[in-house]
Design a protein around this motif. Structure first.
Motif, PDB file in Angstrom:
ATOM      1  N   PRO A  70       0.811  -1.238   0.000  1.00 33.22           N
ATOM      2  CA  PRO A  70       0.000   0.000   0.000  1.00 33.22           C
ATOM      3  C   PRO A  70       0.837   1.277   0.000  1.00 33.22           C
ATOM      4  O   PRO A  70       0.516   2.237  -0.712  1.00 33.22           O
ATOM      5  N   ALA A  71       1.918   1.287   0.774  1.00 34.93           N
ATOM      6  CA  ALA A  71       2.746   2.493   0.827  1.00 34.93           C
ATOM      7  C   ALA A  71       3.417   2.754  -0.516  1.00 34.93           C
ATOM      8  O   ALA A  71       3.513   3.905  -0.962  1.00 34.93           O
ATOM      9  N   GLN A  72       3.869   1.681  -1.194  1.00 31.38           N
ATOM     10  CA  GLN A  72       4.484   1.828  -2.517  1.00 31.38           C
ATOM     11  C   GLN A  72       3.475   2.359  -3.524  1.00 31.38           C
ATOM     12  O   GLN A  72       3.787   3.219  -4.356  1.00 31.38           O
ATOM     13  N   LEU A  73       2.252   1.802  -3.470  1.00 34.36           N
ATOM     14  CA  LEU A  73       1.213   2.231  -4.405  1.00 34.36           C
ATOM     15  C   LEU A  73       0.868   3.694  -4.192  1.00 34.36           C
ATOM     16  O   LEU A  73       0.732   4.453  -5.157  1.00 34.36           O
ATOM     17  N   MET A  74       0.769   4.112  -2.936  1.00 35.13           N
ATOM     18  CA  MET A  74       0.452   5.509  -2.656  1.00 35.13           C
ATOM     19  C   MET A  74       1.547   6.426  -3.196  1.00 35.13           C
ATOM     20  O   MET A  74       1.264   7.460  -3.818  1.00 35.13           O
ATOM     21  N   GLN A  75       2.807   6.062  -2.981  1.00 37.36           N
ATOM     22  CA  GLN A  75       3.907   6.878  -3.493  1.00 37.36           C
ATOM     23  C   GLN A  75       3.854   6.982  -5.017  1.00 37.36           C
ATOM     24  O   GLN A  75       4.067   8.054  -5.589  1.00 37.36           O
ATOM     25  N   CYS A  76       3.549   5.863  -5.677  1.00 35.16           N
ATOM     26  CA  CYS A  76       3.488   5.849  -7.139  1.00 35.16           C
ATOM     27  C   CYS A  76       2.338   6.725  -7.635  1.00 35.16           C
ATOM     28  O   CYS A  76       2.499   7.514  -8.569  1.00 35.16           O
ATOM     29  N   LEU A  77       1.167   6.593  -7.016  1.00 39.31           N
ATOM     30  CA  LEU A  77       0.017   7.379  -7.431  1.00 39.31           C
ATOM     31  C   LEU A  77       0.229   8.864  -7.165  1.00 39.31           C
ATOM     32  O   LEU A  77      -0.203   9.709  -7.959  1.00 39.31           O
ATOM     33  N   GLU A  78       0.891   9.182  -6.078  1.00 41.11           N
ATOM     34  CA  GLU A  78       1.170  10.590  -5.783  1.00 41.11           C
ATOM     35  C   GLU A  78       2.130  11.180  -6.812  1.00 41.11           C
ATOM     36  O   GLU A  78       2.006  12.353  -7.173  1.00 41.11           O
ATOM     37  N   ARG A  79       3.082  10.363  -7.294  1.00 36.85           N
ATOM     38  CA  ARG A  79       3.961  10.849  -8.366  1.00 36.85           C
ATOM     39  C   ARG A  79       3.149  11.117  -9.629  1.00 36.85           C
ATOM     40  O   ARG A  79       3.405  12.089 -10.352  1.00 36.85           O
ATOM     41  N   GLY A  80       2.166  10.248  -9.901  1.00 38.26           N
ATOM     42  CA  GLY A  80       1.299  10.468 -11.056  1.00 38.26           C
ATOM     43  C   GLY A  80       0.503  11.753 -10.925  1.00 38.26           C
ATOM     44  O   GLY A  80       0.323  12.490 -11.902  1.00 38.26           O
ATOM     45  N   LEU A  81       0.009  12.044  -9.715  1.00 40.47           N
ATOM     46  CA  LEU A  81      -0.731  13.283  -9.486  1.00 40.47           C
ATOM     47  C   LEU A  81       0.183  14.492  -9.656  1.00 40.47           C
ATOM     48  O   LEU A  81      -0.234  15.510 -10.228  1.00 40.47           O
ATOM     49  N   THR A  82       1.413  14.379  -9.185  1.00 36.60           N
ATOM     50  CA  THR A  82       2.371  15.483  -9.335  1.00 36.60           C
ATOM     51  C   THR A  82       2.628  15.773 -10.820  1.00 36.60           C
ATOM     52  O   THR A  82       2.658  16.933 -11.243  1.00 36.60           O
ATOM     53  N   ARG A  83       2.779  14.708 -11.621  1.00 32.43           N
ATOM     54  CA  ARG A  83       2.976  14.901 -13.072  1.00 32.43           C
ATOM     55  C   ARG A  83       1.739  15.520 -13.704  1.00 32.43           C
ATOM     56  O   ARG A  83       1.848  16.390 -14.580  1.00 32.43           O
ATOM     57  N   ALA A  84       0.554  15.066 -13.281  1.00 29.41           N
ATOM     58  CA  ALA A  84      -0.691  15.610 -13.833  1.00 29.41           C
ATOM     59  C   ALA A  84      -0.828  17.087 -13.487  1.00 29.41           C
ATOM     60  O   ALA A  84      -1.247  17.903 -14.326  1.00 29.41           O
ATOM     61  N   ALA A 115       1.638  19.174 -12.911  1.00 28.72           N
ATOM     62  CA  ALA A 115       2.631  19.907 -13.689  1.00 28.72           C
ATOM     63  C   ALA A 115       2.147  20.113 -15.129  1.00 28.72           C
ATOM     64  O   ALA A 115       2.300  21.204 -15.700  1.00 28.72           O
ATOM     65  N   ALA A 116       1.548  19.068 -15.710  1.00 32.65           N
ATOM     66  CA  ALA A 116       1.014  19.185 -17.068  1.00 32.65           C
ATOM     67  C   ALA A 116      -0.126  20.200 -17.114  1.00 32.65           C
ATOM     68  O   ALA A 116      -0.241  20.980 -18.072  1.00 32.65           O
ATOM     69  N   LEU A 117      -0.964  20.200 -16.078  1.00 30.01           N
ATOM     70  CA  LEU A 117      -2.062  21.168 -16.012  1.00 30.01           C
ATOM     71  C   LEU A 117      -1.512  22.592 -15.946  1.00 30.01           C
ATOM     72  O   LEU A 117      -2.018  23.491 -16.642  1.00 30.01           O
ATOM     73  N   THR A 177      -7.808  16.124 -12.937  1.00 28.91           N
ATOM     74  CA  THR A 177      -6.754  17.039 -13.387  1.00 28.91           C
ATOM     75  C   THR A 177      -6.400  16.775 -14.843  1.00 28.91           C
ATOM     76  O   THR A 177      -6.231  17.704 -15.639  1.00 28.91           O
ATOM     77  N   GLU A 178      -6.280  15.509 -15.214  1.00 30.76           N
ATOM     78  CA  GLU A 178      -5.973  15.165 -16.606  1.00 30.76           C
ATOM     79  C   GLU A 178      -7.091  15.617 -17.535  1.00 30.76           C
ATOM     80  O   GLU A 178      -6.836  16.113 -18.642  1.00 30.76           O
ATOM     81  N   ALA A 179      -8.344  15.447 -17.092  1.00 34.09           N
ATOM     82  CA  ALA A 179      -9.471  15.879 -17.916  1.00 34.09           C
ATOM     83  C   ALA A 179      -9.482  17.398 -18.080  1.00 34.09           C
ATOM     84  O   ALA A 179      -9.742  17.917 -19.173  1.00 34.09           O
ATOM     85  N   THR A 238      -6.894  19.366 -17.990  1.00 35.92           N
ATOM     86  CA  THR A 238      -5.788  19.712 -18.886  1.00 35.92           C
ATOM     87  C   THR A 238      -6.229  19.610 -20.339  1.00 35.92           C
ATOM     88  O   THR A 238      -5.908  20.474 -21.168  1.00 35.92           O
ATOM     89  N   ARG A 239      -6.974  18.556 -20.660  1.00 43.29           N
ATOM     90  CA  ARG A 239      -7.456  18.395 -22.041  1.00 43.29           C
ATOM     91  C   ARG A 239      -8.467  19.482 -22.389  1.00 43.29           C
ATOM     92  O   ARG A 239      -8.490  19.978 -23.526  1.00 43.29           O
ATOM     93  N   GLU A 240      -9.302  19.874 -21.444  1.00 42.97           N
ATOM     94  CA  GLU A 240     -10.266  20.944 -21.697  1.00 42.97           C
ATOM     95  C   GLU A 240      -9.532  22.246 -22.019  1.00 42.97           C
ATOM     96  O   GLU A 240      -9.907  22.976 -22.963  1.00 42.97           O
ATOM     97  N   LEU A 241      -8.512  22.575 -21.238  1.00 43.00           N
ATOM     98  CA  LEU A 241      -7.753  23.796 -21.484  1.00 43.00           C
ATOM     99  C   LEU A 241      -7.027  23.738 -22.821  1.00 43.00           C
ATOM    100  O   LEU A 241      -6.906  24.745 -23.524  1.00 43.00           O
ATOM    101  N   ALA A 242      -6.549  22.549 -23.187  1.00 42.92           N
ATOM    102  CA  ALA A 242      -5.890  22.396 -24.487  1.00 42.92           C
ATOM    103  C   ALA A 242      -6.872  22.678 -25.615  1.00 42.92           C
ATOM    104  O   ALA A 242      -6.522  23.321 -26.618  1.00 42.92           O
ATOM    105  N   ASP A 243      -8.093  22.173 -25.482  1.00 45.82           N
ATOM    106  CA  ASP A 243      -9.113  22.426 -26.503  1.00 45.82           C
ATOM    107  C   ASP A 243      -9.416  23.908 -26.615  1.00 45.82           C
ATOM    108  O   ASP A 243      -9.563  24.444 -27.712  1.00 45.82           O
ATOM    109  N   LEU A 244      -9.517  24.591 -25.461  1.00 49.86           N
ATOM    110  CA  LEU A 244      -9.794  26.023 -25.476  1.00 49.86           C
ATOM    111  C   LEU A 244      -8.649  26.786 -26.139  1.00 49.86           C
ATOM    112  O   LEU A 244      -8.869  27.685 -26.959  1.00 49.86           O
ATOM    113  N   ALA A 245      -7.427  26.423 -25.794  1.00 49.42           N
ATOM    114  CA  ALA A 245      -6.266  27.106 -26.381  1.00 49.42           C
ATOM    115  C   ALA A 245      -6.200  26.883 -27.886  1.00 49.42           C
ATOM    116  O   ALA A 245      -5.826  27.793 -28.631  1.00 49.42           O
ATOM    117  N   ALA A 246      -6.568  25.697 -28.328  1.00 53.36           N
ATOM    118  CA  ALA A 246      -6.509  25.390 -29.753  1.00 53.36           C
ATOM    119  C   ALA A 246      -7.509  26.214 -30.557  1.00 53.36           C
ATOM    120  O   ALA A 246      -7.239  26.585 -31.700  1.00 53.36           O
TER     121      ALA A 246
END
Length: 234
Positions: free
Chosen positions: A143-157, A159-161, A219-221, A223-231
């Motif tokens: 569980p602790a490993q999974l939480m660390q991995c998912l938190e890294r994914g949220l951090t990347r999301a 940053a992309a946002l 957050t990922e969703a 990001t895609r909405e903002l990309a559509d608006l920018a486009a």
């Protein structure tokens, strides 16, 4: 689950030289948005097939728990049947929701673009849901490993946002204040939604994991909405 787009295909045949990197005319925008929705749908179908295989494997494992292979039963449908039911319901929701969203330009030339853009956004969000936890996470982690991995994914999301947010502000300078107001409202929505979307009966550990997944998907969703608006630009 395929999105029927006969109009887009007809338009493509009429003008195969349309440039979706920088669409100009409304018909071109409609066609390019429809193509994007098709790409999102193809990715969803691929991930859905994988999810079905996982569900079948889970059903087989569950059935093999009892002596003799009969397996315990709660009298209800298994994972595969439930996943198929959920997906059919989701497709109905997506199509009805996006049709309603497109009514902002009902009867106008922009309506197909709004419908396709909505479908692309919701489809990619559903793909992320079906894909499950970050595929970069190790199999059967603690569980602790999974939480660390998912938190890294949220951090990347996040940053992309933030990168997409800056691009949207640059592309839409005249709408900057409205964008800031909308973004503040979205942040409040994301955090409030993910705080209440997790069943209270779940363990604290599960609630924390699901909370991170929820914030990552939204957050990922966004990001895609903002990309559509920018486009689309101003």
């Amino acid at each position: 689950m395929s999105i029927a787009l006969p109009l887009a295909l007809l338009l493509a045949a009429q003008d195969p030289a349309w440039n979706c990197d920088n669409p100009q005319a409304q018909q071109e925008m409609n066609y390019c948005a429809a193509q994007d929705a098709e790409r999102a749908d193809a990715e969803l179908n691929s991930v859905y097939r994988t999810a079905i295989e996982r569900a079948r494997a889970a059903d087989r494992e569950y059935a093999g728990l009892a002596d003799g292979g009969g397996g315990p039963s709660d009298g209800g449908p298994g994972e595969e049947a439930t996943l198929r039911e959920a997906q059919r319901a989701w497709v109905s929701f997506r199509d009805a929701h996006c049709r309603l969203e497109s009514f902002e330009a009902r009867g106008g030339t922009m309506q197909p673009m709004l419908d396709s853009g909505c479908k692309a956004t919701l489809t990619r969000a559903r793909t992320a849901e079906l894909r499950g936890p970050n595929p970069d996470c190790p199999e059967n982690p603690e569980p602790a490993q999974l939480m660390q991995c998912l938190e890294r994914g949220l951090t990347r999301a996040d940053a992309a946002l933030n990168r997409q947010w800056q691009e949207a502000l640059t592309a839409l300078p005249n709408s900057a204040e409205q964008l800031r107001t909308a973004q503040r409202a979205w942040l409040a929505y994301r955090d409030a939604h993910c705080a209440v979307a997790i069943p209270a009966v779940a363990s604290v550990e599960t609630q924390n994991l699901e909370g991170v997944l929820c914030r990552t998907r939204l957050t990922e969703a966004r990001t895609r909405e903002l990309a559509d608006l920018a486009a689309m630009g101003e």
